[in-house]
Design an enzyme around this catalytic site. Structure first.
Site, PDB file in Angstrom:
ATOM      1  N   SER A 146      75.124  24.527  25.933  1.00  6.45           N
ATOM      2  CA  SER A 146      76.443  24.105  26.436  1.00  6.45           C
ATOM      3  C   SER A 146      76.302  22.687  26.962  1.00  6.45           C
ATOM      4  CB  SER A 146      76.903  25.012  27.574  1.00  6.45           C
ATOM      5  OG  SER A 146      78.027  24.433  28.230  1.00  6.45           O
ATOM      6  N   LYS A 166      72.059  27.665  30.661  1.00 13.48           N
ATOM      7  CA  LYS A 166      72.238  26.826  29.466  1.00 13.48           C
ATOM      8  C   LYS A 166      71.247  25.651  29.478  1.00 13.48           C
ATOM      9  CE  LYS A 166      74.832  29.428  27.434  1.00 13.48           C
ATOM     10  NZ  LYS A 166      74.587  29.882  26.060  1.00 13.48           N
ATOM     11  N   TYR A 176      75.469  29.992  35.473  1.00 10.77           N
ATOM     12  CA  TYR A 176      75.688  29.912  34.014  1.00 10.77           C
ATOM     13  C   TYR A 176      75.099  28.610  33.477  1.00 10.77           C
ATOM     14  CZ  TYR A 176      78.098  29.073  29.593  1.00 10.77           C
ATOM     15  OH  TYR A 176      78.376  28.780  28.276  1.00 10.77           O
ATOM     16  N   ASP A 208      71.691  44.989  22.206  1.00 11.41           N
ATOM     17  CA  ASP A 208      71.816  44.340  23.510  1.00 11.41           C
ATOM     18  C   ASP A 208      70.663  43.346  23.583  1.00 11.41           C
ATOM     19  OD1 ASP A 208      71.757  43.485  26.113  1.00 11.41           O
ATOM     20  OD2 ASP A 208      71.688  45.485  27.009  1.00 11.41           O
TER      21      ASP A 208
HETATM   22  N1  LIG Z   1      83.568  29.321  25.150  1.00 11.65           N
HETATM   23  C1  LIG Z   1      83.084  28.293  25.825  1.00 11.65           C
HETATM   24  O1  LIG Z   1      83.791  27.639  26.592  1.00 11.65           O
HETATM   25  C2  LIG Z   1      81.656  27.872  25.617  1.00 11.65           C
HETATM   26  C3  LIG Z   1      81.273  26.557  25.938  1.00 11.65           C
HETATM   27  C4  LIG Z   1      79.954  26.158  25.766  1.00 11.65           C
HETATM   28  C5  LIG Z   1      79.034  27.058  25.275  1.00 11.65           C
HETATM   29  N2  LIG Z   1      79.424  28.333  24.976  1.00 11.65           N
HETATM   30  C6  LIG Z   1      78.416  29.258  24.467  1.00 11.65           C
HETATM   31  O2  LIG Z   1      78.800  29.675  23.172  1.00 11.65           O
HETATM   32  C7  LIG Z   1      78.276  30.984  22.924  1.00 11.65           C
HETATM   33  C8  LIG Z   1      79.386  31.883  22.448  1.00 11.65           C
HETATM   34  O3  LIG Z   1      80.420  31.886  23.417  1.00 11.65           O
HETATM   35  P1  LIG Z   1      81.878  32.443  23.091  1.00 11.65           P
HETATM   36  O4  LIG Z   1      82.805  31.581  23.839  1.00 11.65           O
HETATM   37  O5  LIG Z   1      82.039  32.650  21.649  1.00 11.65           O
HETATM   38  O6  LIG Z   1      81.791  33.845  23.876  1.00 11.65           O
HETATM   39  P2  LIG Z   1      82.599  35.218  23.646  1.00 11.65           P
HETATM   40  O7  LIG Z   1      82.596  35.861  24.991  1.00 11.65           O
HETATM   41  O8  LIG Z   1      83.875  34.993  22.935  1.00 11.65           O
HETATM   42  O9  LIG Z   1      81.628  36.023  22.668  1.00 11.65           O
HETATM   43  C9  LIG Z   1      80.347  36.426  23.089  1.00 11.65           C
HETATM   44  C10 LIG Z   1      79.910  37.604  22.237  1.00 11.65           C
HETATM   45  O10 LIG Z   1      78.594  37.978  22.689  1.00 11.65           O
HETATM   46  C11 LIG Z   1      78.543  39.383  22.812  1.00 11.65           C
HETATM   47  N3  LIG Z   1      77.545  39.756  23.811  1.00 11.65           N
HETATM   48  C12 LIG Z   1      77.648  39.635  25.163  1.00 11.65           C
HETATM   49  N4  LIG Z   1      76.544  40.139  25.748  1.00 11.65           N
HETATM   50  C13 LIG Z   1      75.739  40.570  24.750  1.00 11.65           C
HETATM   51  C14 LIG Z   1      74.478  41.205  24.729  1.00 11.65           C
HETATM   52  N5  LIG Z   1      73.830  41.500  25.861  1.00 11.65           N
HETATM   53  N6  LIG Z   1      73.931  41.512  23.534  1.00 11.65           N
HETATM   54  C15 LIG Z   1      74.594  41.236  22.374  1.00 11.65           C
HETATM   55  N7  LIG Z   1      75.804  40.659  22.334  1.00 11.65           N
HETATM   56  C16 LIG Z   1      76.372  40.333  23.522  1.00 11.65           C
HETATM   57  C17 LIG Z   1      79.948  39.799  23.240  1.00 11.65           C
HETATM   58  O11 LIG Z   1      80.191  41.179  22.972  1.00 11.65           O
HETATM   59  C18 LIG Z   1      80.804  38.844  22.410  1.00 11.65           C
HETATM   60  O12 LIG Z   1      81.120  39.405  21.144  1.00 11.65           O
HETATM   61  C19 LIG Z   1      77.617  31.411  24.229  1.00 11.65           C
HETATM   62  O13 LIG Z   1      76.236  31.128  24.166  1.00 11.65           O
HETATM   63  C20 LIG Z   1      78.281  30.522  25.261  1.00 11.65           C
HETATM   64  O14 LIG Z   1      77.484  30.349  26.412  1.00 11.65           O
HETATM   65  C21 LIG Z   1      80.712  28.754  25.131  1.00 11.65           C
END
Ligand SMILES: NC(=O)c1ccc[n+]([C@@H]2O[C@H](COP(=O)([O-])OP(=O)(O)OC[C@H]3O[C@@H](n4cnc5c(N)ncnc54)[C@H](O)[C@@H]3O)[C@@H](O)[C@H]2O)c1
Length: 254
Positions: free
Chosen positions: A144, A161, A157, A64
């Site tokens: 992001s 970022k 959020y 975590d």
């Molecule tokens: N998907 C989008 O639209 C988007 C856009 C811009 C940036 N991002 C960023 O990209 C990154 C990945 O996003 P994603 O879309 O793949 O998300 P996702 O929700 O598909 O995956 C996130 C992963 O992080 C894990 N996680 C959550 N809390 C945790 C914790 N406390 N400790 C360890 N693991 C933890 C979850 O179990 C999951 O496997 C993030 O930083 C997100 O902010 C996502």
């Protein structure tokens, strides 16, 4: 066409490797020759990805990222298995439900801040000493595009970022003497499970509205982010630090 081997001999920690962008990064890193510590709070999800890796493969570790003791244990387990790691991809994060400023429950906000921002404190305390001791390395933070091009309803959020962008710049300046490069990727909205936790599984209308604001006309994919994450970790980027690379289909300029 991907030329394999750009991360040959490397050991990388990828947080949030159990899903979305993190899973894509872990898979591409292994194909490029790195051994990958697939780190996630969801150990089963991390295991499924670790088991799917090609190349030298990897292993799943539970952590975590909001918890310092959890980082300490994961770093100890990772180094015991692979030796000192040289690359950290700080990818795991939470999003928020769309809501006006005062409508986000305080408890949700506290968890968001702990996972998305305070985790970098734990990374600095527990993981950076490993890079420092081995004489350098690369950190890739996932920010992001919303950090600098916000949308209404996602204030908290987006603020986390923006903090990742600021931290990336300060870390790069502070860690350069230790030969640790720190860069960030700023994705546009992605085709990952996070999208569903934002909008719900059936809200195609909201997704279509978002896609309409991206000049290249599609969502960001894990492959888009993985390609950028390989470059920033690789020796091709040996003079690049403090950069925030938009991988956003033109959202910033559209
Ligand atoms: N998907 C989008 O639209 C988007 C856009 C811009 C940036 N991002 C960023 O990209 C990154 C990945 O996003 P994603 O879309 O793949 O998300 P996702 O929700 O598909 O995956 C996130 C992963 O992080 C894990 N996680 C959550 N809390 C945790 C914790 N406390 N400790 C360890 N693991 C933890 C979850 O179990 C999951 O496997 C993030 O930083 C997100 O902010 C996502």
């Amino acid at each position: 066409m991907i030329v394999p081997g750009r991360l040959e001999g490397r050991v990388a920690i990828v947080t949030g490797a159990g899903s979305g962008f993190g899973a894509g990064i872990a898979r591409r890193y292994a194909r490029e020759g790195a051994r990958v510590a697939c780190v996630d709070i969801d150990l089963d999800a991390a295991r499924a990805v670790a088991d799917s890796l090609e190349g030298p493969g990897g292993h799943a570790f539970r952590c975590d990222i909001a918890d310092g003791a959890s980082w300490a244990m994961m770093v100890a387990e990772t180094t015991a298995r692979f030796g000192p790691f040289d690359t950290i991809v700080a990818n795991a994060a939470l999003t928020q439900k769309p809501a006006r400023l005062a409508k986000t429950p305080e408890r949700d906000l506290d968890r968001l801040l702990a996972v998305n921002i305070k985790s970098f404190y734990h990374l600095a305390v527990h993981a950076l000493p490993v890079l420092r001791k081995r004489g350098g390395g690369a950190v890739v933070n996932i920010a992001s595009v919303t950090a600098v091009r916000p949308r209404p309803g996602m204030a908290w959020y987006q603020a986390t970022k923006a903090a990742v962008v600021s931290l990336t710049q300060t870390m790069a300046a502070e860690l350069a003497p230790d030969r640790i490069r720190v860069n960030a990727i700023a994705p546009a909205v992605g085709a990952t499970p996070m999208l569903q936790s934002m909008f719900g599984p059936d809200d195609q209308a909201s997704i279509d509205r978002v896609v309409a604001t991206i000049p290249l006309g599609r969502l960001c994919t894990p492959d888009d982010i993985a390609a950028a994450a390989v470059y920033l970790a690789s020796d091709e980027a040996s003079f690049v630090t403090g950069a925030v690379l938009p991988v956003d289909g033109g959202r910033l300029v559209g």
